[in-house]
Design a protein around this motif. Sequence first.
Motif, mmCIF file in Angstrom:
data_model
loop_
_atom_site.group_PDB
_atom_site.id
_atom_site.type_symbol
_atom_site.label_atom_id
_atom_site.label_comp_id
_atom_site.label_asym_id
_atom_site.label_seq_id
_atom_site.Cartn_x
_atom_site.Cartn_y
_atom_site.Cartn_z
ATOM 1 N N MET A 23 20.537 -42.742 0.771
ATOM 2 C CA MET A 23 19.415 -43.681 0.709
ATOM 3 C C MET A 23 19.179 -44.143 -0.727
ATOM 4 S SD MET A 23 16.892 -42.118 3.658
ATOM 5 C CE MET A 23 15.936 -43.627 3.762
ATOM 6 N N ASN A 24 20.300 -44.370 -1.423
ATOM 7 C CA ASN A 24 20.273 -44.897 -2.783
ATOM 8 C C ASN A 24 20.401 -46.420 -2.728
ATOM 9 O OD1 ASN A 24 20.440 -42.351 -4.456
ATOM 10 N ND2 ASN A 24 22.310 -42.091 -3.261
ATOM 11 N N ALA A 25 19.878 -47.100 -3.737
ATOM 12 C CA ALA A 25 20.052 -48.548 -3.822
ATOM 13 C C ALA A 25 21.537 -48.857 -4.010
ATOM 14 C CB ALA A 25 19.252 -49.107 -4.994
ATOM 15 N N PRO A 26 22.152 -49.708 -3.156
ATOM 16 C CA PRO A 26 23.593 -49.975 -3.270
ATOM 17 C C PRO A 26 24.003 -50.432 -4.668
ATOM 18 C CG PRO A 26 22.747 -50.871 -1.214
ATOM 19 C CD PRO A 26 21.557 -50.396 -1.994
ATOM 20 N N GLY A 27 23.152 -51.230 -5.307
ATOM 21 C CA GLY A 27 23.492 -51.707 -6.648
ATOM 22 C C GLY A 27 23.606 -50.594 -7.664
ATOM 23 N N MET A 28 22.775 -49.560 -7.513
ATOM 24 C CA MET A 28 22.836 -48.428 -8.446
ATOM 25 C C MET A 28 24.134 -47.638 -8.265
ATOM 26 S SD MET A 28 18.921 -46.973 -8.426
ATOM 27 C CE MET A 28 19.328 -45.604 -9.528
ATOM 28 N N VAL A 29 24.575 -47.497 -7.012
ATOM 29 C CA VAL A 29 25.835 -46.791 -6.764
ATOM 30 C C VAL A 29 27.002 -47.636 -7.264
ATOM 31 C CG1 VAL A 29 27.271 -45.650 -5.038
ATOM 32 C CG2 VAL A 29 24.788 -45.715 -4.732
ATOM 33 N N LEU A 30 26.941 -48.937 -6.982
ATOM 34 C CA LEU A 30 28.004 -49.837 -7.445
ATOM 35 C C LEU A 30 28.116 -49.811 -8.962
ATOM 36 C CD1 LEU A 30 30.101 -51.986 -6.620
ATOM 37 C CD2 LEU A 30 28.290 -53.704 -6.854
ATOM 38 N N ILE A 32 27.850 -47.350 -10.933
ATOM 39 C CA ILE A 32 28.671 -46.212 -11.381
ATOM 40 C C ILE A 32 30.142 -46.608 -11.360
ATOM 41 C CG2 ILE A 32 29.307 -43.809 -10.962
ATOM 42 C CD1 ILE A 32 26.647 -43.434 -9.532
ATOM 43 N N ALA A 33 30.556 -47.250 -10.259
ATOM 44 C CA ALA A 33 31.960 -47.643 -10.122
ATOM 45 C C ALA A 33 32.336 -48.781 -11.064
ATOM 46 C CB ALA A 33 32.238 -48.056 -8.677
ATOM 47 N N MET A 34 31.351 -49.634 -11.411
ATOM 48 C CA MET A 34 31.641 -50.826 -12.220
ATOM 49 C C MET A 34 31.358 -50.618 -13.699
ATOM 50 S SD MET A 34 32.584 -53.312 -10.178
ATOM 51 C CE MET A 34 32.131 -54.845 -10.968
ATOM 52 N N ARG A 35 30.888 -49.442 -14.087
ATOM 53 C CA ARG A 35 30.380 -49.246 -15.443
ATOM 54 C C ARG A 35 31.410 -49.620 -16.502
ATOM 55 N NH1 ARG A 35 27.689 -43.896 -15.354
ATOM 56 N NH2 ARG A 35 26.135 -45.038 -14.175
ATOM 57 N N GLY A 261 18.765 -40.229 -10.994
ATOM 58 C CA GLY A 261 19.356 -41.542 -10.729
ATOM 59 C C GLY A 261 19.865 -41.602 -9.297
ATOM 60 N N VAL A 262 21.165 -41.849 -9.154
ATOM 61 C CA VAL A 262 21.800 -41.831 -7.832
ATOM 62 C C VAL A 262 22.009 -40.371 -7.437
ATOM 63 C CG1 VAL A 262 23.873 -42.428 -6.520
ATOM 64 C CG2 VAL A 262 22.943 -44.043 -8.189
ATOM 65 N N LEU A 263 21.351 -39.938 -6.364
ATOM 66 C CA LEU A 263 21.442 -38.543 -5.945
ATOM 67 C C LEU A 263 22.591 -38.382 -4.946
ATOM 68 C CD1 LEU A 263 17.661 -37.629 -5.426
ATOM 69 C CD2 LEU A 263 19.005 -37.682 -7.528
ATOM 70 N N TYR A 264 23.543 -37.524 -5.278
ATOM 71 C CA TYR A 264 24.654 -37.250 -4.357
ATOM 72 C C TYR A 264 25.257 -35.906 -4.718
ATOM 73 C CZ TYR A 264 27.913 -38.555 -8.123
ATOM 74 O OH TYR A 264 28.614 -38.606 -9.304
ATOM 75 N N HIS A 265 25.960 -35.292 -3.753
ATOM 76 C CA HIS A 265 26.624 -34.019 -3.992
ATOM 77 C C HIS A 265 28.121 -34.290 -4.149
ATOM 78 C CE1 HIS A 265 27.846 -29.891 -3.886
ATOM 79 N NE2 HIS A 265 26.619 -29.475 -3.671
ATOM 80 N N GLY A 266 28.659 -33.951 -5.329
ATOM 81 C CA GLY A 266 30.054 -34.254 -5.631
ATOM 82 C C GLY A 266 31.029 -33.674 -4.620
#
Length: 658
Positions: A23-30, A32-35, A261-266
């Motif tokens: 339930m993270n904002a898609p732009g915030m996750v994107l 990370i990949a686009m940084r 920030g973006v909360l996820y479990h690696g």
Amino acid sequence: MEHMPPLPESLRHFVDWVAAYGMNAPGMVLAIAMRVPAAGGIKPVTGWVRSEASMPAGFRLTPARQAVLDAVSEEQPHTVTELSERSGASAAVIRGLAQAGLLEERMIDRPSVQKRPDPDYHPPILSPNQAAVAEALVHSVQAQRFEVTLLEGVTGSGKTEVYFEAVAACLREGKQVLVLLPEIVLTAQWTSRFAARFGVEPAVWHSELGHKTRRETWCAVESGQTRVVVGARSALFLPFTDLGLVVVDEEHESTYKQEEGVLYHGRDMAIVRARMARAAIVLVSATPSMETLANVEQGRYRHEQLDARHGGAQLPEISLLDLREHGPERGLFLSPVLCDAIEKRLEAGEQAMLFLNRRGYAPLTLCRACGHRIQCPNCSAWMVEHRARRVFACHHCERVEPLKPVCPECGAEHSLVPIGPGIERIDEEVRARFPQAKLLSMASDTLTSPAAMAEAVGRIANNDVNLIIGTQIVAKGWHFPNLTLVGVVDSDLGLGGGDLRAAERTMQLLHQVAGRAGRGEKPGQVMLQSYVSDHPVMQALQHNDFQAFMEQEAAQRRPGFWPPYGRLAAVIVSAPKESHAEQLARHIALNAPEGEGIQVLGPAPAPLALLRGRYRFRLLLRTRRGIAVQPLLRRWLGDVKLSKEAKLEIDIDPVSFM
């Protein structure tokens, strides 16, 4: 002109999945990949070759122009800088030839960031048990389909060497490999072991890399030139195009959870990434998490085990030092029994380690005159004295204040006293008790980079050090053959509080620490100082019975459908004013979802009720395993109106309850 290649389709799907699940904002996750590509662009490297065009009418061929034409190739492009060096001509002369049509621009193939690892460079000699497990992992890779395998093995059983055979198999298939480590400081020793096996070091990915290296690595992964990447959890967002194997080393580690920030479990997202790539994934641990063991029990994961230490080394003898009977002298923290054991090891030319998972000098400082405790003004936490740096520091918001000579509350001089030990205080006690010892302190605030850690590890390996004092950074998979004694200063630390996983985490951490002893030919000994020696964790450690402990933990969690037998989601409400945060939390609680197998706990002040100047209240949604929490949360929280000051954070599958 900067060029930014499109993200591979599999990575775009992964970004969407991480956003939806957490339930993270898609732009915030994107982001990370686009940084990397967004920050610096992926700049194509171009050069010049000699064109087949004839000399334009009236074009004068000066000596400088002729020198450039003599230096330029008809096939291999050279950059302007290279042509200037080869010909002695200026960039303006080269541009003039290009404008005249005598030079033609060509793309230069980007050199590979790394040489290709050789799967047959230095194959290991494996025991029959290791060879059988390695073969199973190789078959999993060769099947070229998604499959999860837990590789469980006692400390020192050679788990790394075994999963390296799966890496070798993946390289032979021409596919890419991603290996995740829980701490970036572990990469130095790991890459050395990798280079010894495969002839070259792998590509590395973590936050300490410079921008140029990050950009080059990103490009090499995207083009397929880089075959093996080892890194922190953010490496999951690299643009792999042909992923064949993912390895999550020390899969039980809570540091795989991104908490801001973006909360996820690696670990969990690594499984998703492997599934999307139809790749094999290996979860590696001596003390697997309860979530992973539950998946093994339910038949979702394969299970491979290494039951013995490699090369005939024996597991260490573990003993409990009941501090009620063998307590230290007043004002000290090491039992005389432990000190005697250290003395014997040092006299024998061996190494000893003291473990205390607490940075700084003292976790609490209070005034003898008025009882005032030095507290962080921004957080519900004591300021930790760091005597070496002469500061008080908050380990939550990083606030730093100089050490105070007087009590800030009553003004009394020389009245502030440290309560309890951090590793700096143990270092002070050890220097007084063992003046001849060659000491080394290891903590995350003193060893802040892979290079610093590599230097420390080198000193231990070369026996330049014989007594190590460290925090949890020393518990990870280090291999020191001459280390024969591990003493745990405070085994009870971490058992208190209301954390669901407190006992599991303490068991895993102390088991890992104990595993540093006796990894070579000499037998190892572990001594655990404790005031609660009858606690199930202490008994399980003493009898080396991790499995029985986990079965007991599982039996306690199943009836209340606590993870991994149920689902959790935390809702954290925060605001600068306590009344505002509490009012919003209570309003949210009024509309909490109801139903069979659904329960909402709270609101209640978070254990860290004040963090970085914000007051925090928590609600906890708990459901049975088969009920997805995300749709419930969307319906529940979708219409919540937030003021500018208030924040609402959702943590799916929380690891920390602070």
